[in-house]
Design a protein around this motif. Sequence first.
Motif, PDB file in Angstrom:
ATOM      1  N   SER A  38       0.838  -1.206   0.000  1.00 14.25           N
ATOM      2  CA  SER A  38       0.000   0.000   0.000  1.00 14.25           C
ATOM      3  C   SER A  38       0.872   1.254   0.000  1.00 14.25           C
ATOM      4  N   GLN A  39       0.249   2.390  -0.289  1.00 13.94           N
ATOM      5  CA  GLN A  39       0.994   3.656  -0.266  1.00 13.94           C
ATOM      6  C   GLN A  39       1.534   3.931   1.125  1.00 13.94           C
ATOM      7  N   SER A  40       0.725   3.733   2.155  1.00 12.71           N
ATOM      8  CA  SER A  40       1.222   4.001   3.511  1.00 12.71           C
ATOM      9  C   SER A  40       2.320   3.009   3.883  1.00 12.71           C
ATOM     10  N   GLY A  41       2.218   1.765   3.439  1.00 11.10           N
ATOM     11  CA  GLY A  41       3.276   0.790   3.678  1.00 11.10           C
ATOM     12  C   GLY A  41       4.570   1.199   2.992  1.00 11.10           C
ATOM     13  N   PHE A  42       4.451   1.696   1.760  1.00 12.48           N
ATOM     14  CA  PHE A  42       5.612   2.176   1.014  1.00 12.48           C
ATOM     15  C   PHE A  42       6.260   3.348   1.749  1.00 12.48           C
ATOM     16  N   ASP A  43       5.424   4.302   2.195  1.00 10.46           N
ATOM     17  CA  ASP A  43       5.941   5.450   2.939  1.00 10.46           C
ATOM     18  C   ASP A  43       6.689   4.998   4.183  1.00 10.46           C
ATOM     19  N   ASP A  44       6.106   4.043   4.917  1.00  9.24           N
ATOM     20  CA  ASP A  44       6.729   3.565   6.140  1.00  9.24           C
ATOM     21  C   ASP A  44       8.045   2.845   5.870  1.00  9.24           C
ATOM     22  N   ARG A  45       8.142   2.165   4.746  1.00 12.56           N
ATOM     23  CA  ARG A  45       9.391   1.466   4.418  1.00 12.56           C
ATOM     24  C   ARG A  45      10.512   2.468   4.156  1.00 12.56           C
ATOM     25  N   LEU A  46      10.159   3.616   3.578  1.00 15.42           N
ATOM     26  CA  LEU A  46      11.173   4.636   3.313  1.00 15.42           C
ATOM     27  C   LEU A  46      11.611   5.289   4.618  1.00 15.42           C
ATOM     28  N   ASP A  47      10.640   5.671   5.429  1.00 20.58           N
ATOM     29  CA  ASP A  47      10.911   6.341   6.697  1.00 20.58           C
ATOM     30  C   ASP A  47       9.583   6.410   7.445  1.00 20.58           C
ATOM     31  N   ALA A  48       9.517   5.817   8.625  1.00 22.82           N
ATOM     32  CA  ALA A  48       8.265   5.756   9.379  1.00 22.82           C
ATOM     33  C   ALA A  48       7.717   7.145   9.708  1.00 22.82           C
ATOM     34  N   ARG A  49       8.555   8.157   9.663  1.00 18.73           N
ATOM     35  CA  ARG A  49       8.087   9.515   9.971  1.00 18.73           C
ATOM     36  C   ARG A  49       7.267  10.110   8.840  1.00 18.73           C
ATOM     37  N   VAL A  50       7.381   9.578   7.635  1.00 23.32           N
ATOM     38  CA  VAL A  50       6.651  10.116   6.487  1.00 23.32           C
ATOM     39  C   VAL A  50       5.155  10.043   6.738  1.00 23.32           C
ATOM     40  N   ARG A  51       4.655   8.871   7.032  1.00 25.86           N
ATOM     41  CA  ARG A  51       3.220   8.695   7.238  1.00 25.86           C
ATOM     42  C   ARG A  51       2.734   9.527   8.413  1.00 25.86           C
ATOM     43  N   ARG A  52       3.533   9.579   9.486  1.00 19.06           N
ATOM     44  CA  ARG A  52       3.148  10.383  10.653  1.00 19.06           C
ATOM     45  C   ARG A  52       3.010  11.848  10.273  1.00 19.06           C
TER      46      ARG A  52
END
Length: 156
Positions: A38-52
């Motif tokens: 998912s997009q949020s999963g992808f964001d979290d893989r790059l850096d968990a702070r992105v989704r936050r």
Amino acid sequence: MPLASWQAVAATRPGDAPGARAYGYYGYAWQRLTGTLSQSGFDDRLDARVRRNVAVGEYLRTHMAVGQRLYVWGNAPWIYYLSRGTPAARFLSAYYHPAIPGGTEQVIADLRRLPPEYIVVIEPPLPASPALSAFVRARYRGVWVYRQAVIYRRAR
């Protein structure tokens, strides 16, 4: 490249620092493009702070007027852009290395002079600064929490 990316994804451990396995990006991008991530999963893989930070920006954007003043206590100045808010103090981040002499005191003075409607505190739940903690406790109430970010709104 796909084999190296797959190996980087497979070797990534939960405690790895964001971006520790640069080749993993391509594996995650492939997973995202094929619909297995998912997009949020992808964001979290790059850096968990992105989704936050995106979630905090979305919350503020739906609860604030464009250009409304806020302060982000943490190293996430892009929340100002995501929320369409205006910084309430001269210094956009609470963490400068090396520290700016008198910077924390100036932030507190700016916030006391014209208290913003919202203050976002990122890790820990209350600011490490005793002066800012006292300021927030006396004048604000928590309204939203997400992944080590707390949004406080000025009490009426």
